[in-house]
Design a protein around this motif. Structure first.
Motif, PDB file in Angstrom:
ATOM      1  N   THR A  58       0.599  -1.056   0.251  1.00 31.57           N
ATOM      2  CA  THR A  58       0.256  -0.192  -0.232  1.00 31.57           C
ATOM      3  C   THR A  58       1.230   0.847  -0.132  1.00 31.57           C
ATOM      4  N   GLY A  59       1.002   1.870  -0.820  1.00 34.19           N
ATOM      5  CA  GLY A  59       1.346   3.283  -1.101  1.00 34.19           C
ATOM      6  C   GLY A  59       2.287   3.133  -1.707  1.00 34.19           C
ATOM      7  N   GLY A  60       2.971   4.770  -2.307  1.00 34.79           N
ATOM      8  CA  GLY A  60       3.821   4.552  -3.548  1.00 34.79           C
ATOM      9  C   GLY A  60       2.960   5.281  -4.598  1.00 34.79           C
ATOM     10  N   VAL A  61       1.555   5.307  -4.638  1.00 39.36           N
ATOM     11  CA  VAL A  61       1.418   6.115  -6.120  1.00 39.36           C
ATOM     12  C   VAL A  61      -0.109   6.355  -5.902  1.00 39.36           C
ATOM     13  N   LYS A  62      -0.684   7.302  -5.929  1.00 42.66           N
ATOM     14  CA  LYS A  62      -2.478   7.162  -5.712  1.00 42.66           C
ATOM     15  C   LYS A  62      -3.335   6.782  -6.765  1.00 42.66           C
ATOM     16  N   ASN A  63      -4.113   6.005  -6.074  1.00 45.40           N
ATOM     17  CA  ASN A  63      -5.191   4.812  -6.888  1.00 45.40           C
ATOM     18  C   ASN A  63      -4.127   3.503  -7.704  1.00 45.40           C
ATOM     19  N   GLY A  64      -4.046   3.008  -7.252  1.00 48.57           N
ATOM     20  CA  GLY A  64      -2.759   2.203  -8.116  1.00 48.57           C
ATOM     21  C   GLY A  64      -1.794   1.133  -6.881  1.00 48.57           C
ATOM     22  N   PHE A  65      -0.591   0.736  -7.821  1.00 51.73           N
ATOM     23  CA  PHE A  65      -0.092   0.072  -6.734  1.00 51.73           C
ATOM     24  C   PHE A  65       1.266   0.415  -7.888  1.00 51.73           C
ATOM     25  N   LYS A  66       2.590  -0.113  -6.907  1.00 54.07           N
ATOM     26  CA  LYS A  66       3.469   0.025  -7.774  1.00 54.07           C
ATOM     27  C   LYS A  66       4.126  -1.305  -6.961  1.00 54.07           C
ATOM     28  N   TRP A  76      16.413  -3.953  -3.114  1.00 49.09           N
ATOM     29  CA  TRP A  76      15.315  -4.166  -3.900  1.00 49.09           C
ATOM     30  C   TRP A  76      15.482  -2.922  -5.490  1.00 49.09           C
ATOM     31  N   LYS A  77      15.108  -3.324  -6.370  1.00 49.02           N
ATOM     32  CA  LYS A  77      14.545  -2.208  -7.281  1.00 49.02           C
ATOM     33  C   LYS A  77      13.290  -1.451  -7.454  1.00 49.02           C
ATOM     34  N   ASP A  78      12.867  -0.542  -7.584  1.00 42.96           N
ATOM     35  CA  ASP A  78      11.927   0.115  -7.966  1.00 42.96           C
ATOM     36  C   ASP A  78      11.044   0.084  -9.272  1.00 42.96           C
ATOM     37  N   GLU A  79      10.073  -0.891  -9.420  1.00 41.40           N
ATOM     38  CA  GLU A  79       9.444  -1.325 -10.609  1.00 41.40           C
ATOM     39  C   GLU A  79       8.430  -0.268 -11.611  1.00 41.40           C
ATOM     40  N   GLY A  80       8.391   0.723 -10.385  1.00 42.35           N
ATOM     41  CA  GLY A  80       6.795   1.434 -10.993  1.00 42.35           C
ATOM     42  C   GLY A  80       5.920   1.142 -11.030  1.00 42.35           C
ATOM     43  N   VAL A  81       5.136   1.775 -11.573  1.00 43.94           N
ATOM     44  CA  VAL A  81       3.615   1.757 -11.373  1.00 43.94           C
ATOM     45  C   VAL A  81       2.947   0.116 -12.046  1.00 43.94           C
ATOM     46  N   ILE A  82       2.451  -0.630 -11.577  1.00 42.47           N
ATOM     47  CA  ILE A  82       1.868  -2.056 -11.806  1.00 42.47           C
ATOM     48  C   ILE A  82       0.828  -2.262 -12.730  1.00 42.47           C
ATOM     49  N   SER A  94     -11.323   5.103  -5.261  1.00 41.00           N
ATOM     50  CA  SER A  94     -10.245   5.505  -4.320  1.00 41.00           C
ATOM     51  C   SER A  94      -9.717   3.659  -2.860  1.00 41.00           C
ATOM     52  N   ALA A  95      -8.918   4.019  -1.841  1.00 40.00           N
ATOM     53  CA  ALA A  95      -7.906   3.695  -1.015  1.00 40.00           C
ATOM     54  C   ALA A  95      -7.644   2.020  -1.680  1.00 40.00           C
ATOM     55  N   PHE A  96      -7.262   2.079  -2.563  1.00 36.55           N
ATOM     56  CA  PHE A  96      -6.382   1.258  -2.382  1.00 36.55           C
ATOM     57  C   PHE A  96      -5.283   0.287  -1.951  1.00 36.55           C
ATOM     58  N   TRP A  97      -5.618  -0.660  -1.673  1.00 39.99           N
ATOM     59  CA  TRP A  97      -4.521  -1.169  -0.323  1.00 39.99           C
ATOM     60  C   TRP A  97      -4.010  -3.021  -0.073  1.00 39.99           C
ATOM     61  N   ALA A  98      -3.277  -2.902  -0.006  1.00 36.58           N
ATOM     62  CA  ALA A  98      -3.271  -4.942   0.798  1.00 36.58           C
ATOM     63  C   ALA A  98      -3.071  -5.145  -0.387  1.00 36.58           C
TER      64      ALA A  98
END
Length: 367
Positions: A58-66, A76-82, A94-98
């Motif tokens: 959870t976190g790192g991007v609004k309304n989604g996941f990375k 760890w390498k940041d692979e960006g938004v997935i 909204s409230a994109f979690w877990a």
């Protein structure tokens, strides 16, 4: 002749010294300490069939996941938004979690929680669980359908999936929202004039269709906060007894099996507070009944580390060490949740032990 021999010996000693220094530096390079350099809540680690690791949270991007990737669980390498809710089949607003990702039949499936856009009664918490698919662990993930997997008459979060004997099981948490429950601590809080009622979240389990398109049968209640207060159970009510919130949480469940016993880890108390902690329960069946351990909590605040919870479980590169991946907070991180990885194991009596939280140097997970 003697000088030449002395020079040769000096060269040998120097080479030995360089070698020992190199070995020493190599050993130092194979140590790490928590927290690792990833800022996420609810961390979940997937170990792929090829042995590479991917972390979601959870976190790192609004309304989604990375996503982050690693070969050793430390770097760890940041692979960006997935995943984002901008894709064509998105049902969440909204409230994109877990998020949790599972590898199956050459595909990767992302299970996650979000606020459902279909909300005719304007509920503040209209959370549901959905699933998206990709050919790659780094996405992009597209929702399997334009709606959640199923729609109970209450909000749900924190989906966890378990595969066994050609069956699939989904575990989730019914939210506290509009769910007041009578208990000893609820009566106590009311008598003190703190809260009129105490809402609770409960963990359920249900069989999933093999294509994840829906559920089979009705969900079964597996875990909930204790009705009575005693020394073994008081830790689950600390958000109430510390006058932090009028809620008791049971969430963030993860299922694993050891020999013939199913172990379910879960988190209790306010995820946003310092008392967030982890316990576990056991059963002989994937859908219970489950019995909570008398040794709970197995992970809680210690020293400068607080808010330890919502764990996932993975294994070292050589498969010999079991590891607990969870979030917490430190003085340095402030309110930002950061990721910890600590060793865990079963003792001779079958008790589940987490060696954490730690902030001291420790060896890399075994290769």
């Amino acid at each position: 002749m003697g000088n030449r021999k002395n020079k040769k010996m000096k060269i040998v000693y120097n080479l030995i010294g360089v070698l020992m220094l190199s070995l020493s530096l190599g050993c130092m390079a194979q140590e790490f300490k928590n927290p690792i350099d990833v800022k996420l809540g609810d961390p979940y680690v997937l170990k792929t069939a090829q042995g590479k690791y991917y972390m979601y949270g959870t976190g790192g991007v609004k309304n989604g996941f990375k996503c982050y990737s690693s070969t050793d669980l430390v770097n760890w390498k940041d692979e960006g938004v997935i995943y984002t809710n901008k894709q064509e089949k998105a049902w969440g607003i909204s409230a994109f979690w877990a998020p949790e990702v599972y590898e199956k039949d050459n595909n990767f499936y992302l299970f996650y929680s979000a606020q459902w856009k279909e909300n005719p009664t304007n509920e503040l918490e209209n959370f549901k669980i959905g699933v998206a698919v990709s050919k790659s662990p780094t996405g992009p993930f597209i929702d399997v359908s334009g709606k959640p997997i199923f729609n109970p008459d209450y909000p749900i979060i924190d989906g966890n999936v378990f595969f066994e004997n050609n069956k699939v099981y989904l575990y989730y948490s019914r939210c506290c929202y509009k769910h007041p429950v009578e208990s000893e601590v609820a009566t106590w809080a009311k008598e003190k004039g703190w809260y009129k009622e105490i809402e609770e979240s409960w963990v359920y389990g249900v069989e999933l269709k093999k294509d994840f398109s829906g559920i089979i049968g009705e969900p079964v209640l597996l875990l909930k906060p204790p009705v009575k207060q005693n020394k073994e159970t008081e830790w689950e009510s600390r958000s109430v007894t510390s006058h932090e919130a009028n809620r008791r949480w049971t969430e963030g469940s993860t299922l694993l099996k050891n020999n013939a016993t199913y172990y379910m880890t879960y988190s209790a108390n306010n995820f946003d507070g310092e008392n967030y902690a982890v316990g576990y329960a056991t059963s002989k069946n994937p859908l219970g009944p489950f019995t909570k351990s008398v040794n709970n909590p197995i992970l809680q605040k210690k020293g400068d580390v607080t808010g330890t919870g919502h764990n996932s479980i993975t294994w070292s590169p050589d498969g010999k060490e079991m590891l607990c991946v969870y979030h917490g907070r430190t003085k340095e991180s402030g309110h930002q949740r950061v990721v910890f990885i600590d060793r865990m194991h079963f003792d001779d009596s079958g008790n589940l032990i987490v060696n954490g939280p730690t902030t001291n140097l420790q060896k890399y997970p075994s290769k």
